[in-house]
Design an enzyme around this catalytic site. Structure first.
Site, PDB file in Angstrom:
ATOM      1  N   CYS A 253      16.336 -15.385  -1.511  1.00  0.00           N
ATOM      2  CA  CYS A 253      17.277 -15.182  -0.392  1.00  0.00           C
ATOM      3  C   CYS A 253      17.427 -16.394   0.534  1.00  0.00           C
ATOM      4  O   CYS A 253      18.500 -16.978   0.604  1.00  0.00           O
ATOM      5  CB  CYS A 253      16.842 -13.959   0.412  1.00  0.00           C
ATOM      6  SG  CYS A 253      16.948 -12.433  -0.548  1.00  0.00           S
TER       7      CYS A 253
HETATM    8  N1  LIG Z   1      14.612  -9.787  -3.904  1.00  0.00           N
HETATM    9  C1  LIG Z   1      14.949  -9.586  -2.653  1.00  0.00           C
HETATM   10  O1  LIG Z   1      14.109  -9.593  -1.767  1.00  0.00           O
HETATM   11  C2  LIG Z   1      16.386  -9.331  -2.257  1.00  0.00           C
HETATM   12  C3  LIG Z   1      16.632  -8.783  -0.990  1.00  0.00           C
HETATM   13  C4  LIG Z   1      17.938  -8.523  -0.625  1.00  0.00           C
HETATM   14  C5  LIG Z   1      18.978  -8.830  -1.492  1.00  0.00           C
HETATM   15  N2  LIG Z   1      18.715  -9.381  -2.710  1.00  0.00           N
HETATM   16  C6  LIG Z   1      19.857  -9.652  -3.578  1.00  0.00           C
HETATM   17  O2  LIG Z   1      19.948  -8.628  -4.563  1.00  0.00           O
HETATM   18  C7  LIG Z   1      20.440  -9.158  -5.799  1.00  0.00           C
HETATM   19  C8  LIG Z   1      19.447  -8.887  -6.908  1.00  0.00           C
HETATM   20  O3  LIG Z   1      18.226  -9.544  -6.599  1.00  0.00           O
HETATM   21  P1  LIG Z   1      16.845  -9.167  -7.277  1.00  0.00           P
HETATM   22  O4  LIG Z   1      15.797  -9.842  -6.460  1.00  0.00           O
HETATM   23  O5  LIG Z   1      16.778  -7.698  -7.505  1.00  0.00           O
HETATM   24  O6  LIG Z   1      16.998  -9.921  -8.673  1.00  0.00           O
HETATM   25  P2  LIG Z   1      16.045  -9.789  -9.964  1.00  0.00           P
HETATM   26  O7  LIG Z   1      16.158 -11.065 -10.694  1.00  0.00           O
HETATM   27  O8  LIG Z   1      14.692  -9.283  -9.539  1.00  0.00           O
HETATM   28  O9  LIG Z   1      16.715  -8.637 -10.818  1.00  0.00           O
HETATM   29  C9  LIG Z   1      17.991  -8.719 -11.361  1.00  0.00           C
HETATM   30  C10 LIG Z   1      18.023  -7.910 -12.645  1.00  0.00           C
HETATM   31  O10 LIG Z   1      19.364  -7.887 -13.093  1.00  0.00           O
HETATM   32  C11 LIG Z   1      19.347  -7.950 -14.487  1.00  0.00           C
HETATM   33  N3  LIG Z   1      20.669  -8.357 -14.960  1.00  0.00           N
HETATM   34  C12 LIG Z   1      21.212  -9.593 -15.017  1.00  0.00           C
HETATM   35  N4  LIG Z   1      22.464  -9.525 -15.503  1.00  0.00           N
HETATM   36  C13 LIG Z   1      22.725  -8.228 -15.734  1.00  0.00           C
HETATM   37  C14 LIG Z   1      23.844  -7.525 -16.230  1.00  0.00           C
HETATM   38  N5  LIG Z   1      24.969  -8.157 -16.568  1.00  0.00           N
HETATM   39  N6  LIG Z   1      23.742  -6.195 -16.359  1.00  0.00           N
HETATM   40  C15 LIG Z   1      22.610  -5.544 -16.022  1.00  0.00           C
HETATM   41  N7  LIG Z   1      21.520  -6.144 -15.552  1.00  0.00           N
HETATM   42  C16 LIG Z   1      21.584  -7.478 -15.392  1.00  0.00           C
HETATM   43  C17 LIG Z   1      18.233  -8.895 -14.832  1.00  0.00           C
HETATM   44  O11 LIG Z   1      17.778  -8.709 -16.154  1.00  0.00           O
HETATM   45  C18 LIG Z   1      17.186  -8.506 -13.776  1.00  0.00           C
HETATM   46  O12 LIG Z   1      16.284  -7.527 -14.261  1.00  0.00           O
HETATM   47  C19 LIG Z   1      20.703 -10.632  -5.527  1.00  0.00           C
HETATM   48  O13 LIG Z   1      22.030 -10.786  -5.118  1.00  0.00           O
HETATM   49  C20 LIG Z   1      19.778 -10.939  -4.368  1.00  0.00           C
HETATM   50  O14 LIG Z   1      20.225 -12.033  -3.604  1.00  0.00           O
HETATM   51  C21 LIG Z   1      17.432  -9.618  -3.120  1.00  0.00           C
END
Ligand SMILES: NC(=O)c1ccc[n+]([C@@H]2O[C@H](COP(=O)([O-])OP(=O)(O)OC[C@H]3O[C@@H](n4cnc5c(N)ncnc54)[C@H](O)[C@@H]3O)[C@@H](O)[C@H]2O)c1
Length: 396
Positions: A253
């Site tokens: 983030c």
């Molecule tokens: N991690 C955090 O603390 C946090 C907090 C707030 C917002 N976010 C936002 O949330 C979003 C996701 O982040 P995250 O940390 O969960 O990411 P992550 O990498 O932990 O998980 C993402 C998942 O999406 C899957 N994926 C990728 N392409 C895909 C598709 N086409 N179809 C289905 N699954 C797919 C991946 O295999 C992975 O398991 C991002 O935009 C991030 O900026 C993250």
């Protein structure tokens, strides 16, 4: 409701469990089949969700993971929680979001509420998702995720959620869905406001962390404790909010989201000068830390055995994405040190495995998890603590 969550990472799995706990029937869809298999055996891969909790939802039939896109059709609600990284030029990489739009277009034939929780710039829901899905009358809303992995005080239930919809019907449906497991839903006038609020929240952190990182360098040069000054300033009951200095910023983030805001700012002709400068200051912190370590160790670390303690980007999580530990280790090695690292949560990283702390000449604490052996750290000849949590040692 029948709910599909696309992406079962930190965010997607957290929402999936929140929704399953509220009695919804949840499919956690992910393109990673190994992850899907692991989740279906009841094994969680994130800190905030226990195997017992996940297992109980699987047993009750309210959660299952799937890599089969046909499982998406027939869902009342589809939540998107996929990565939104930067590309090699540090511009937004929306390829995952676009892939999901194509996935929905090709597989979802019955109308659903489609909510994007992935962090992105204003206009993403409208122009990069909804505009790419045709032929079915879906509802669209944006509700940027605010989960803070490892935070035991603020979770899915008590962290207020923003919701902005393309239509009033989308907002009503989104409020109905999120209201079933979240205490506070705040409606904003458009999805763009919700999207921009998320970027502004994280830019606020990024800029303030950079300010405090610069401040501790000034304080150190003046011969006073930057942390003591911050604590002193924080006694003012209004108009001040303390931030902690550190070796840089990591995770998905803070190092990334402000660049999404800078990208759209540039497109509309506004130079995002604070974001640029904050990035520079935060990215320079590993260099500052190494400079201090070299000075503290007597002017050279050539041939010294250094244990870097804690390589994830923050305490009590195993997430190493964008961790400043990488630059700290690389720069210590460039100075001729023999560097190993220790992290009881990470285990293996960059083709290396966690090593014991004891027996090193120098310990550098980048991140401090619960349960780390502080006696082993303070037993090293010289200790540099980036966390400000070990008394009587050098650090920032
Ligand atoms: N991690 C955090 O603390 C946090 C907090 C707030 C917002 N976010 C936002 O949330 C979003 C996701 O982040 P995250 O940390 O969960 O990411 P992550 O990498 O932990 O998980 C993402 C998942 O999406 C899957 N994926 C990728 N392409 C895909 C598709 N086409 N179809 C289905 N699954 C797919 C991946 O295999 C992975 O398991 C991002 O935009 C991030 O900026 C993250």
């Amino acid at each position: 409701m029948r709910v599909a969550i696309i992406g079962q990472g930190y965010v997607g799995l957290t929402i999936a469990v929140g929704a399953a706990g509220a009695g919804h029937m949840v499919v956690g869809f992910d393109v990673n089949p190994a992850l899907v298999d692991q989740l279906n055996t009841g094994k969680s891969h994130i800190e905030g969700i226990t195997d017992t909790e996940l297992g109980s939802f699987i047993e009750a039939g309210s959660y299952n993971a799937s890599a089969d896109a046909s499982a998406l059709d027939g869902s009342e609600v589809i939540v998107i929680a996929v990565p939104t990284p930067l590309d090699a030029q540090r511009n937004p990489d929306l390829s995952f979001v676009h892939a999901v739009a194509a996935l929905i277009q090709n597989n979802v034939k019955s109308p659903a509420l489609i909510v994007n929780e992935s962090t992105s710039y204003p206009g993403t829901l409208r122009n990069e998702i909804a505009a790419r899905i045709t032929g079915v009358d879906h509802l669209y809303a944006s509700s940027p995720e605010r989960v803070d992995p490892g935070n035991t005080q603020w979770g899915t239930k008590n962290t207020p959620l923003l919701v902005g919809g393309l239509t009033p019907a989308a907002v009503t449906k989104a409020k109905e869905f999120y209201g079933s497991f979240s205490d506070s839903i705040i409606e904003v006038s458009t999805p763009e406001v919700a999207e921009a609020a998320k970027l502004f929240e994280n830019t606020f952190r990024q800029v303030n962390i950079a300010l405090v990182n610069e401040f501790v360098q000034i304080a150190d040069a003046l011969g006073i404790s930057g942390r003591e000054v911050i604590d002193a300033a924080a006694t003012k009951p209004y108009g001040f909010m303390p931030f902690s200095p550190g070796p840089g910023v990591g995770g998905h983030c803070i190092p990334v989201d402000p660049s999404y805001l800078a990208h759209v700012a540039n497109q509309v002709g506004v130079p995002a000068t604070f974001i640029k400068r904050a990035n520079e200051v935060n990215l320079a912190m590993p260099g500052y830390v190494v400079k201090r370590i070299v000075a503290g160790a007597g002017g050279s670390i050539m041939g010294k055995r250094i244990a870097v303690v804690g390589v994830s980007y923050k305490s009590n999580v195993a997430d190493t994405r964008e961790t400043p530990a990488a630059a700290v280790i690389d720069q210590l090695r460039e100075q001729g040190a023999i560097v190993t690292w220790h992290d009881n949560l990470v285990g293996s990283w960059r083709g290396e495995t966690s090593s014991p702390i004891a027996g090193s000449d120098i310990a550098v604490v980048v991140t401090k998890h619960h349960g780390v052996d502080v006696a082993a750290i303070t037993g090293c000849g010289y200790v540099f603590d980036c966390t400000g949590s070990i008394a009587g040692v050098d650090g920032i």
